[in-house]
Design an enzyme around this catalytic site. Sequence first.
Site, mmCIF file in Angstrom:
data_model
loop_
_atom_site.group_PDB
_atom_site.id
_atom_site.type_symbol
_atom_site.label_atom_id
_atom_site.label_comp_id
_atom_site.label_asym_id
_atom_site.label_seq_id
_atom_site.Cartn_x
_atom_site.Cartn_y
_atom_site.Cartn_z
ATOM 1 N N SER A 197 0.824 -1.214 0.000
ATOM 2 C CA SER A 197 0.000 0.000 0.000
ATOM 3 C C SER A 197 0.854 1.258 0.000
ATOM 4 O O SER A 197 1.574 1.523 -0.946
ATOM 5 C CB SER A 197 -0.968 -0.037 1.183
ATOM 6 O OG SER A 197 -1.893 1.009 1.107
ATOM 7 N N ASP B 239 -2.343 6.415 -3.423
ATOM 8 C CA ASP B 239 -1.232 5.728 -2.784
ATOM 9 C C ASP B 239 -0.795 4.563 -3.672
ATOM 10 O O ASP B 239 -1.270 4.424 -4.801
ATOM 11 C CB ASP B 239 -1.626 5.246 -1.383
ATOM 12 C CG ASP B 239 -2.780 4.248 -1.413
ATOM 13 O OD1 ASP B 239 -3.563 4.279 -2.379
ATOM 14 O OD2 ASP B 239 -2.912 3.443 -0.477
ATOM 15 N N ASP C 250 -1.271 1.281 -3.853
ATOM 16 C CA ASP C 250 -2.204 0.287 -4.397
ATOM 17 C C ASP C 250 -3.560 0.893 -4.731
ATOM 18 O O ASP C 250 -4.497 0.170 -5.074
ATOM 19 C CB ASP C 250 -2.359 -0.899 -3.448
ATOM 20 C CG ASP C 250 -3.060 -0.537 -2.142
ATOM 21 O OD1 ASP C 250 -3.042 0.643 -1.757
ATOM 22 O OD2 ASP C 250 -3.615 -1.445 -1.495
ATOM 23 N N ASP D 152 -6.057 2.203 -3.175
ATOM 24 C CA ASP D 152 -7.313 2.070 -2.437
ATOM 25 C C ASP D 152 -7.672 3.395 -1.756
ATOM 26 O O ASP D 152 -8.756 3.532 -1.202
ATOM 27 C CB ASP D 152 -7.259 0.916 -1.432
ATOM 28 C CG ASP D 152 -6.192 1.078 -0.364
ATOM 29 O OD1 ASP D 152 -5.370 2.008 -0.460
ATOM 30 O OD2 ASP D 152 -6.176 0.259 0.582
#
Length: 443
Positions: free
Chosen positions: A94, A237, A239, A241
């Site tokens: 992440s 960010d 990833d 999400d």
Amino acid sequence: MKYFGTNGIRGIPNEDLTTELSMTVGKAVSTYFNSKTIAVAKDTRISGDMIMNAVISGVMSTGTDVKYLGILPTPGLQYYCKKHNLPGIMITASHNPPEYNGIKCIASDGTEISEESEKEIEDLIDSKKFKKVSWKSSGRLYPESNAIDEYINGIMSLVDVDKIRDRKFKVVIDTGNGAAYFTSPYLLSKYNCHIVSLNANPDGTFSSRNSEPKPENLGDLISLMRSGNFDIGIAHDGDADRCVFIDEHGNFIDGDKSLALIVKYTVKNGDTVVTPVSSSDALSDICAEKNAKLIKTRVGAPIVARTMIENMAVIGGEENGGIIYGKHQYCRDGAMTLSLMLNLLASEKKTLSQLLNDIPDYTIVKSSVERRRGWEEIRKDLIERIDKKIDETDGLKILEDEGWVLIRPSGTEKIIRIYAESKSRDKAAELSNKYKSLLNELI
């Protein structure tokens, strides 16, 4: 938890996140899911291929096939899992720095697995009681090419696409060399936006900026927004999400304010909203204004998501730019968040800064200290030194006269996080410094 943190297993490859551990995790996860097929995707980190292949080898050794979706935002994998009723594994750390990587487990409904499931997987890792098959029954690897379009079409079905297209928004998007390097610009092109993209190339070292979309990491995006004639700036960010915004004047919008804004124009009388104790009181004010029920949980997107499911909440999220829209799926989704914001701007026919004028003005100051002692010891020492009312939903939330301070151990890094909020920016900074000094003294 021994292996799992707030969002999956994370570590530095070839140090604490070894290929041996990764393969063992693959065997344990596959044994736990006991599914004929598991979907797998990854972000852009350099170590992604190594960790992913180790995990996939473990999965296939149990006789389970793998649908490989390639580089994809975590919510893209989660949407695929939900739509096809398959469990999944995401290789990502992440927002962590590029030297980190991680393993997230996705249930067949698209949610991150529960803490109870994580504990069962940890028990399997330690006991090594894995499912094992003969060479003829080992799993196979099948590339999947339709995941991106399925994901994008699912998002677009939930907003007024024609209204967004009519506005012809001028957008700057910074994908931070991460998993959304293709998907978010692609989605914006479908919305008929005029796009300037920054760092929209896969770079596993995140050489352009730190993966976490904080103001100090978004200098190029903010400068461009201030120098050009753009409607909105967007950043993700690693990833994707999460999603944060820059207004038309180049001002960074804190995640708690964008969450409060989207909630304000989404919820109706009697709806339920879920957020962690770390979120701003602005959300409490908005929910009171809209006569919506607000439930506060421990920090962690999976906890928020499962509480939303249990209470049939329409929307929820965190103060870091992670918004969960129940009509789409019960997980944080940066592309869904940017779509909701564009839909809101198109519907209200106002600028982002104009809309934010109606959001209660609170300031959250975030800081951290290195955790060099056990949290339980620190916690006990803090309680002895504090004479204010304390909420222990997650960590210690100290209710001050002019705001609050939340102190809790990070689930992804060896630090203790400090969140301090007040209506006064100076007071929030004062509270932050006060408790940071106290923590340093105790540690």
